[in-house]
Design a protein around this motif. Sequence first.
Motif, PDB file in Angstrom:
ATOM      1  N   ASP A 167      -7.448 -20.235  28.679  1.00 46.44           N
ATOM      2  CA  ASP A 167      -6.840 -20.789  29.895  1.00 46.44           C
ATOM      3  C   ASP A 167      -5.765 -21.789  29.499  1.00 46.44           C
ATOM      4  N   ALA A 168      -5.264 -22.497  30.475  1.00 49.21           N
ATOM      5  CA  ALA A 168      -4.177 -23.440  30.200  1.00 49.21           C
ATOM      6  C   ALA A 168      -4.629 -24.581  29.325  1.00 49.21           C
ATOM      7  N   ASP A 169      -5.920 -24.887  29.304  1.00 45.36           N
ATOM      8  CA  ASP A 169      -6.445 -25.975  28.477  1.00 45.36           C
ATOM      9  C   ASP A 169      -6.876 -25.502  27.088  1.00 45.36           C
ATOM     10  N   GLY A 170      -6.702 -24.224  26.818  1.00 45.38           N
ATOM     11  CA  GLY A 170      -7.084 -23.681  25.518  1.00 45.38           C
ATOM     12  C   GLY A 170      -8.524 -23.319  25.399  1.00 45.38           C
ATOM     13  N   GLU A 171      -9.211 -23.293  26.508  1.00 48.83           N
ATOM     14  CA  GLU A 171     -10.611 -22.909  26.509  1.00 48.83           C
ATOM     15  C   GLU A 171     -10.746 -21.396  26.631  1.00 48.83           C
ATOM     16  N   ILE A 172     -11.767 -20.856  25.941  1.00 49.63           N
ATOM     17  CA  ILE A 172     -12.012 -19.408  25.970  1.00 49.63           C
ATOM     18  C   ILE A 172     -12.656 -19.080  27.303  1.00 49.63           C
ATOM     19  N   ILE A 173     -12.009 -18.212  28.067  1.00 48.50           N
ATOM     20  CA  ILE A 173     -12.531 -17.856  29.382  1.00 48.50           C
ATOM     21  C   ILE A 173     -12.899 -16.377  29.461  1.00 48.50           C
ATOM     22  N   GLY A 174     -12.525 -15.604  28.402  1.00 52.09           N
ATOM     23  CA  GLY A 174     -12.833 -14.178  28.432  1.00 52.09           C
ATOM     24  C   GLY A 174     -12.415 -13.499  27.141  1.00 52.09           C
ATOM     25  N   ILE A 175     -12.466 -12.175  27.207  1.00 49.86           N
ATOM     26  CA  ILE A 175     -12.161 -11.352  26.035  1.00 49.86           C
ATOM     27  C   ILE A 175     -11.458 -10.085  26.478  1.00 49.86           C
ATOM     28  N   VAL A 176     -10.510  -9.622  25.640  1.00 48.29           N
ATOM     29  CA  VAL A 176      -9.825  -8.347  25.880  1.00 48.29           C
ATOM     30  C   VAL A 176     -10.153  -7.421  24.721  1.00 48.29           C
ATOM     31  N   SER A 177     -10.558  -6.203  25.038  1.00 47.77           N
ATOM     32  CA  SER A 177     -10.871  -5.193  24.020  1.00 47.77           C
ATOM     33  C   SER A 177     -10.084  -3.936  24.328  1.00 47.77           C
ATOM     34  N   VAL A 178      -9.206  -3.553  23.376  1.00 45.27           N
ATOM     35  CA  VAL A 178      -8.391  -2.334  23.505  1.00 45.27           C
ATOM     36  C   VAL A 178      -8.870  -1.346  22.448  1.00 45.27           C
ATOM     37  N   GLY A 179      -9.233  -0.127  22.888  1.00 43.65           N
ATOM     38  CA  GLY A 179      -9.808   0.829  21.922  1.00 43.65           C
ATOM     39  C   GLY A 179      -9.076   2.142  21.873  1.00 43.65           C
ATOM     40  N   PHE A 180      -9.019   2.710  20.642  1.00 45.93           N
ATOM     41  CA  PHE A 180      -8.543   4.069  20.401  1.00 45.93           C
ATOM     42  C   PHE A 180      -9.703   4.826  19.751  1.00 45.93           C
ATOM     43  N   MET A 181     -10.062   5.952  20.326  1.00 48.95           N
ATOM     44  CA  MET A 181     -11.210   6.694  19.830  1.00 48.95           C
ATOM     45  C   MET A 181     -10.943   7.216  18.398  1.00 48.95           C
ATOM     46  N   LEU A 182     -12.036   7.191  17.598  1.00 46.80           N
ATOM     47  CA  LEU A 182     -11.889   7.615  16.193  1.00 46.80           C
ATOM     48  C   LEU A 182     -11.521   9.087  16.065  1.00 46.80           C
ATOM     49  N   ASP A 183     -12.008   9.936  16.984  1.00 47.49           N
ATOM     50  CA  ASP A 183     -11.618  11.345  16.898  1.00 47.49           C
ATOM     51  C   ASP A 183     -10.131  11.511  17.148  1.00 47.49           C
ATOM     52  N   ARG A 184      -9.575  10.661  18.001  1.00 44.10           N
ATOM     53  CA  ARG A 184      -8.118  10.689  18.218  1.00 44.10           C
ATOM     54  C   ARG A 184      -7.396  10.190  16.962  1.00 44.10           C
ATOM     55  N   VAL A 185      -7.982   9.169  16.313  1.00 48.19           N
ATOM     56  CA  VAL A 185      -7.379   8.677  15.084  1.00 48.19           C
ATOM     57  C   VAL A 185      -7.423   9.756  14.004  1.00 48.19           C
ATOM     58  N   ALA A 186      -8.583  10.453  13.914  1.00 47.42           N
ATOM     59  CA  ALA A 186      -8.704  11.529  12.934  1.00 47.42           C
ATOM     60  C   ALA A 186      -7.718  12.642  13.220  1.00 47.42           C
ATOM     61  N   MET A 187      -7.492  12.930  14.494  1.00 43.27           N
ATOM     62  CA  MET A 187      -6.526  13.961  14.859  1.00 43.27           C
ATOM     63  C   MET A 187      -5.118  13.563  14.430  1.00 43.27           C
ATOM     64  N   ASP A 188      -4.788  12.289  14.685  1.00 37.68           N
ATOM     65  CA  ASP A 188      -3.470  11.811  14.256  1.00 37.68           C
ATOM     66  C   ASP A 188      -3.337  11.847  12.729  1.00 37.68           C
ATOM     67  N   VAL A 189      -4.430  11.450  12.054  1.00 42.01           N
ATOM     68  CA  VAL A 189      -4.394  11.508  10.578  1.00 42.01           C
ATOM     69  C   VAL A 189      -4.196  12.935  10.113  1.00 42.01           C
ATOM     70  N   GLY A 190      -4.946  13.890  10.739  1.00 39.76           N
ATOM     71  CA  GLY A 190      -4.796  15.296  10.351  1.00 39.76           C
ATOM     72  C   GLY A 190      -3.388  15.801  10.584  1.00 39.76           C
ATOM     73  N   GLU A 191      -2.774  15.401  11.698  1.00 38.66           N
ATOM     74  CA  GLU A 191      -1.403  15.838  11.969  1.00 38.66           C
ATOM     75  C   GLU A 191      -0.429  15.304  10.933  1.00 38.66           C
ATOM     76  N   HIS A 192      -0.652  14.054  10.502  1.00 41.45           N
ATOM     77  CA  HIS A 192       0.282  13.454   9.557  1.00 41.45           C
ATOM     78  C   HIS A 192       0.038  13.886   8.109  1.00 41.45           C
ATOM     79  N   THR A 193      -1.211  14.286   7.787  1.00 38.82           N
ATOM     80  CA  THR A 193      -1.504  14.671   6.390  1.00 38.82           C
ATOM     81  C   THR A 193      -1.461  16.175   6.154  1.00 38.82           C
ATOM     82  N   SER A 194      -1.391  16.961   7.205  1.00 43.88           N
ATOM     83  CA  SER A 194      -1.395  18.420   7.023  1.00 43.88           C
ATOM     84  C   SER A 194      -0.174  18.878   6.226  1.00 43.88           C
ATOM     85  N   LEU A 195       0.967  18.247   6.493  1.00 39.63           N
ATOM     86  CA  LEU A 195       2.162  18.619   5.750  1.00 39.63           C
ATOM     87  C   LEU A 195       1.991  18.351   4.253  1.00 39.63           C
ATOM     88  N   GLY A 196       1.342  17.231   3.943  1.00 39.55           N
ATOM     89  CA  GLY A 196       1.101  16.911   2.535  1.00 39.55           C
ATOM     90  C   GLY A 196       0.229  17.946   1.856  1.00 39.55           C
TER      91      GLY A 196
END
Length: 574
Positions: A167-196
Amino acid sequence: MSSRRTEAIADLQRWRRARSRRSWLTRSFRLQVMLLVGALLAGMLLAQGAYLNHRKAEIIGDQMGQRALAVALSVASIPELIAAFDDPDPSATIQPIAERIRRETGARYVVVGNTESLRYSHPLPERLGLPMVGGDNDRALIDGDAYVSEATGSLGEAVRGKTPVFDADGEIIGIVSVGFMLDRVAMDVGEHTSLGWWLVALMIVLGFAGAYGLSRHLKKVILGLEPHEIARLAMEKEAILQSIHEGILAINRDGQITLVNQQARRFLGLAPAREVLGQPIQEVVPNSRLLEVLERGEQQFDQQMWLGDHPVVVNRVPIRHAGEVEGAVATFRSRREIVELSQALTRASRDVDMLRAQAHEFSNKLYTISGLLQLERVDDALALIHQESERAQAQMTFLREHVADPVLSGTLLGKLTRAREMGVSLEIDEHSSLGTPLTESGQEVLMTVIGNLLDNACYAAAQAEHREDAEPRVRLFFTDLGEQLLIEVEDNGPGVPPPQAEAIFREGFSTKPGKHRGIGLALVSRLCREHGGAITLEESELGGAAFTVVLDKSLCRDITAVGALSATHFKEPR
């Protein structure tokens, strides 16, 4: 019993097929090279590809985590979202903001919760107000850290960026969590490493193709031979080089010895091969003349020379590669066998000539006696018989009294008969004497020396074109008085021209026509050197050539060992 036999035959056939396959695999050099190089290259490429792709996957996963953390930090800094925490219903304001950002960033979820981890936003509206799942909120809510974590939430495994909301006083009032699923990460990794991986596969194929080409080239370079065939040829070559009768000596372009076989070491008296290889040829065999071949690149065939006490015939040829002289090799074979054979033939020829001359001479005498008897001139026949008997008796008496060695006496008697047949008057100086018998080697040496000198002298004296009416004459003198044996043979032949005075002692040189000449005087000269003597040539008092030979007295037996040797070696015929 039949079934056992059938099984045994089947086992034997399987063993033979397996052995044939193993033999083909182990013997095919081209296949071995291709598989070895290809497998090595494939292993290197696979290891490198696995490392690089693993590293790329780590980088991509880290980037996705950093991306989630960046989105979380952006959401946590939105003023409207921070102000909404004080509203009676925070979800009404926070949920639309979170969903809009989730769609724009492509995140699987953007969850905003309070300090008790109760959700104010979620992709599934029915889960609003429920506790956040994963158990990894303490670092943000308690310590105030912004971080990336991997955990299993309500939607599955995900890489999540978490950050506290202040907040404006620097006190913790909450939390934000942003997630990317690991299967999506694996898919992106596969797309980028397939050429290699495709590139790795292509390089492996090209590697095997290159290995195949390399194996074909190597097979061509080694003339299509297999390694075991090369090894067998190497062993066969070594066995042949060490067993052949000819000596072989090879050098490289720097004049260093690269090959010397056993026969060459025996001829030259060299140390073992391991001590000779790599040594300069000039230090080991100074008169090899291989450096001349190396410099000029010219071949030399059938060159006669002496290596120590061995007469040899040498062939020298350069070793060429791509038009350049890379070395030289010399092969030499001994002529000692030829010389020994020549000596044996000389002795046999001498005996045959003596017998033939005696048969011819006595045949003429018998014909004469027969004619006189037929004419009833008995007194004349008896006079001729007494004349021949006295002449023969005189020769034998002289040899008996002046020559103590029976073998030498027989040689001289044969030469006297041979000279009469040739029409040459052979005189033995009345002062000649040999009071001590010869050793076995002494008999061989003196028979060879006197025999060759008398044969040459009789041949020279028999040439009548240099004189008109002079009788062909040869004179022999020998003595063992003093410390050495002395032999002199002179004739009234044409003599030896001064330019040839030294050449006549060289093997192969002869003034006589025809082939296979030039051995006698060379042999006499070598025997003189071997037995502590020498041979010289001068002009004879008779008008021709005079040869003087000096030999060591060791050719004679020790007089004390001779004892009471009888001086009588020839008995008068009865």
